[in-house]
Write a protein that holds these residues in place. Structure first.
Motif, mmCIF file in Angstrom:
data_model
loop_
_atom_site.group_PDB
_atom_site.id
_atom_site.type_symbol
_atom_site.label_atom_id
_atom_site.label_comp_id
_atom_site.label_asym_id
_atom_site.label_seq_id
_atom_site.Cartn_x
_atom_site.Cartn_y
_atom_site.Cartn_z
ATOM 1 N N ALA A 146 0.836 -1.209 0.000
ATOM 2 C CA ALA A 146 0.000 0.000 0.000
ATOM 3 C C ALA A 146 0.867 1.254 0.000
ATOM 4 O O ALA A 146 0.589 2.203 -0.735
ATOM 5 C CB ALA A 146 -0.947 -0.004 1.188
ATOM 6 N N ALA A 147 1.923 1.274 0.797
ATOM 7 C CA ALA A 147 2.820 2.439 0.836
ATOM 8 C C ALA A 147 3.504 2.619 -0.515
ATOM 9 O O ALA A 147 3.662 3.749 -0.995
ATOM 10 C CB ALA A 147 3.857 2.263 1.936
ATOM 11 N N TYR A 148 3.916 1.539 -1.122
ATOM 12 C CA TYR A 148 4.550 1.595 -2.439
ATOM 13 C C TYR A 148 3.581 2.175 -3.462
ATOM 14 O O TYR A 148 3.919 3.068 -4.225
ATOM 15 C CB TYR A 148 4.993 0.185 -2.851
ATOM 16 N N ARG A 149 2.355 1.687 -3.463
ATOM 17 C CA ARG A 149 1.369 2.136 -4.448
ATOM 18 C C ARG A 149 0.943 3.585 -4.237
ATOM 19 O O ARG A 149 0.511 4.241 -5.182
ATOM 20 C CB ARG A 149 0.163 1.206 -4.448
ATOM 21 N N ARG A 150 1.047 4.087 -3.021
ATOM 22 C CA ARG A 150 0.767 5.514 -2.799
ATOM 23 C C ARG A 150 1.839 6.386 -3.440
ATOM 24 O O ARG A 150 1.583 7.521 -3.813
ATOM 25 C CB ARG A 150 0.663 5.819 -1.312
ATOM 26 N N ALA A 151 3.048 5.854 -3.583
ATOM 27 C CA ALA A 151 4.174 6.631 -4.100
ATOM 28 C C ALA A 151 4.425 6.422 -5.590
ATOM 29 O O ALA A 151 4.919 7.319 -6.263
ATOM 30 C CB ALA A 151 5.440 6.271 -3.319
ATOM 31 N N VAL A 152 4.105 5.236 -6.106
ATOM 32 C CA VAL A 152 4.418 4.892 -7.491
ATOM 33 C C VAL A 152 3.112 4.623 -8.228
ATOM 34 O O VAL A 152 2.321 3.788 -7.801
ATOM 35 C CB VAL A 152 5.322 3.634 -7.555
ATOM 36 N N GLY A 153 2.899 5.319 -9.323
ATOM 37 C CA GLY A 153 1.668 5.123 -10.072
ATOM 38 C C GLY A 153 1.932 4.806 -11.527
ATOM 39 O O GLY A 153 3.037 4.967 -12.030
ATOM 40 N N TRP A 154 0.898 4.368 -12.204
ATOM 41 C CA TRP A 154 0.994 4.009 -13.615
ATOM 42 C C TRP A 154 -0.364 4.226 -14.240
ATOM 43 O O TRP A 154 -1.382 3.808 -13.701
ATOM 44 C CB TRP A 154 1.420 2.550 -13.735
ATOM 45 N N LEU A 155 -0.372 4.884 -15.373
ATOM 46 C CA LEU A 155 -1.602 5.066 -16.134
ATOM 47 C C LEU A 155 -1.345 4.493 -17.520
ATOM 48 O O LEU A 155 -0.691 5.120 -18.347
ATOM 49 C CB LEU A 155 -1.973 6.551 -16.220
ATOM 50 N N PRO A 156 -1.829 3.268 -17.782
ATOM 51 C CA PRO A 156 -1.563 2.642 -19.080
ATOM 52 C C PRO A 156 -2.275 3.373 -20.206
ATOM 53 O O PRO A 156 -3.197 4.153 -19.986
ATOM 54 C CB PRO A 156 -2.107 1.226 -18.905
ATOM 55 N N GLN A 157 -1.825 3.102 -21.419
ATOM 56 C CA GLN A 157 -2.384 3.761 -22.596
ATOM 57 C C GLN A 157 -3.865 3.460 -22.758
ATOM 58 O O GLN A 157 -4.661 4.331 -23.045
ATOM 59 C CB GLN A 157 -1.619 3.316 -23.839
ATOM 60 N N HIS A 158 -4.243 2.215 -22.602
ATOM 61 C CA HIS A 158 -5.645 1.814 -22.755
ATOM 62 C C HIS A 158 -6.195 1.496 -21.375
ATOM 63 O O HIS A 158 -5.819 0.502 -20.773
ATOM 64 C CB HIS A 158 -5.768 0.589 -23.661
ATOM 65 N N ILE A 159 -7.062 2.353 -20.875
ATOM 66 C CA ILE A 159 -7.607 2.153 -19.540
ATOM 67 C C ILE A 159 -9.093 1.822 -19.623
ATOM 68 O O ILE A 159 -9.768 2.168 -20.583
ATOM 69 C CB ILE A 159 -7.388 3.378 -18.634
ATOM 70 N N LYS A 160 -9.561 1.167 -18.601
ATOM 71 C CA LYS A 160 -10.982 0.872 -18.459
ATOM 72 C C LYS A 160 -11.427 1.537 -17.161
ATOM 73 O O LYS A 160 -11.196 0.993 -16.078
ATOM 74 C CB LYS A 160 -11.213 -0.629 -18.410
ATOM 75 N N PRO A 161 -12.034 2.728 -17.256
ATOM 76 C CA PRO A 161 -12.446 3.413 -16.033
ATOM 77 C C PRO A 161 -13.500 2.614 -15.274
ATOM 78 O O PRO A 161 -14.296 1.889 -15.861
ATOM 79 C CB PRO A 161 -13.004 4.738 -16.536
ATOM 80 N N MET A 162 -13.453 2.762 -13.970
ATOM 81 C CA MET A 162 -14.433 2.081 -13.133
ATOM 82 C C MET A 162 -15.711 2.899 -13.108
ATOM 83 O O MET A 162 -15.676 4.098 -12.813
ATOM 84 C CB MET A 162 -13.876 1.889 -11.726
ATOM 85 N N PRO A 163 -16.837 2.293 -13.420
ATOM 86 C CA PRO A 163 -18.104 3.016 -13.423
ATOM 87 C C PRO A 163 -18.410 3.602 -12.043
ATOM 88 O O PRO A 163 -18.113 2.991 -11.023
ATOM 89 C CB PRO A 163 -19.136 1.947 -13.786
ATOM 90 N N GLY A 164 -18.987 4.785 -12.045
ATOM 91 C CA GLY A 164 -19.395 5.408 -10.793
ATOM 92 C C GLY A 164 -18.322 6.257 -10.130
ATOM 93 O O GLY A 164 -18.600 6.945 -9.155
ATOM 94 N N LEU A 165 -17.080 6.215 -10.647
ATOM 95 C CA LEU A 165 -16.016 7.024 -10.069
ATOM 96 C C LEU A 165 -15.750 8.228 -10.953
ATOM 97 O O LEU A 165 -15.912 8.164 -12.176
ATOM 98 C CB LEU A 165 -14.718 6.206 -9.938
ATOM 99 N N THR A 166 -15.315 9.317 -10.338
ATOM 100 C CA THR A 166 -14.933 10.495 -11.106
ATOM 101 C C THR A 166 -13.597 10.221 -11.790
ATOM 102 O O THR A 166 -12.903 9.244 -11.483
ATOM 103 C CB THR A 166 -14.775 11.724 -10.194
ATOM 104 N N VAL A 167 -13.206 11.106 -12.703
ATOM 105 C CA VAL A 167 -11.914 10.977 -13.370
ATOM 106 C C VAL A 167 -10.804 11.003 -12.325
ATOM 107 O O VAL A 167 -9.881 10.177 -12.341
ATOM 108 C CB VAL A 167 -11.716 12.099 -14.421
#
Length: 99
Positions: free
Chosen positions: A73-94
């Motif tokens: 969890a600590a690692y994921r708070r610091a390191v992120g990734w946004l792949p080219q092709h994403i599938k947004p989760m319904p009901g969440l804001t951008v």
């Protein structure tokens, strides 16, 4: 502050490794990965973001290893990734999807 890949190997199943004993340090100034299709760029980014774990080797950021459940969890708070092709989760804001 660097993201360290140490002797990282990754295989999809029993096939030839996509990454084979990769040693790499990526600092905050690195912004581009180039290579042909199938070169392992997306696999490398997925490992760096802890979306997938290496078959062998390790990845660390500031000494935090995402293969350990307690530090993931600590690692994921610091390191992120946004792949080219994403599938947004319904009901969440951008903003929530990116977070």
């Amino acid at each position: 502050m660097s993201l360290h890949f140490t002797r990282c190997t990754f295989r999809y199943g029993r096939k030839v490794p996509v990454l084979d004993r990769l040693d790499l340090s990526v600092d905050h100034r690195a912004t581009v990965l180039l290579g042909p299709n199938g070169a392992g760029k997306s696999t490398l980014m997925g490992i760096g973001a802890s979306w997938i774990l290496p078959t062998e080797g390790s990845v660390t950021w500031r000494g935090i290893d995402p293969s350990r459940a307690k530090s993931r969890a600590a690692y994921r708070r610091a390191v992120g990734w946004l792949p080219q092709h994403i599938k947004p989760m319904p009901g969440l804001t951008v903003r929530e999807n990116v977070a």
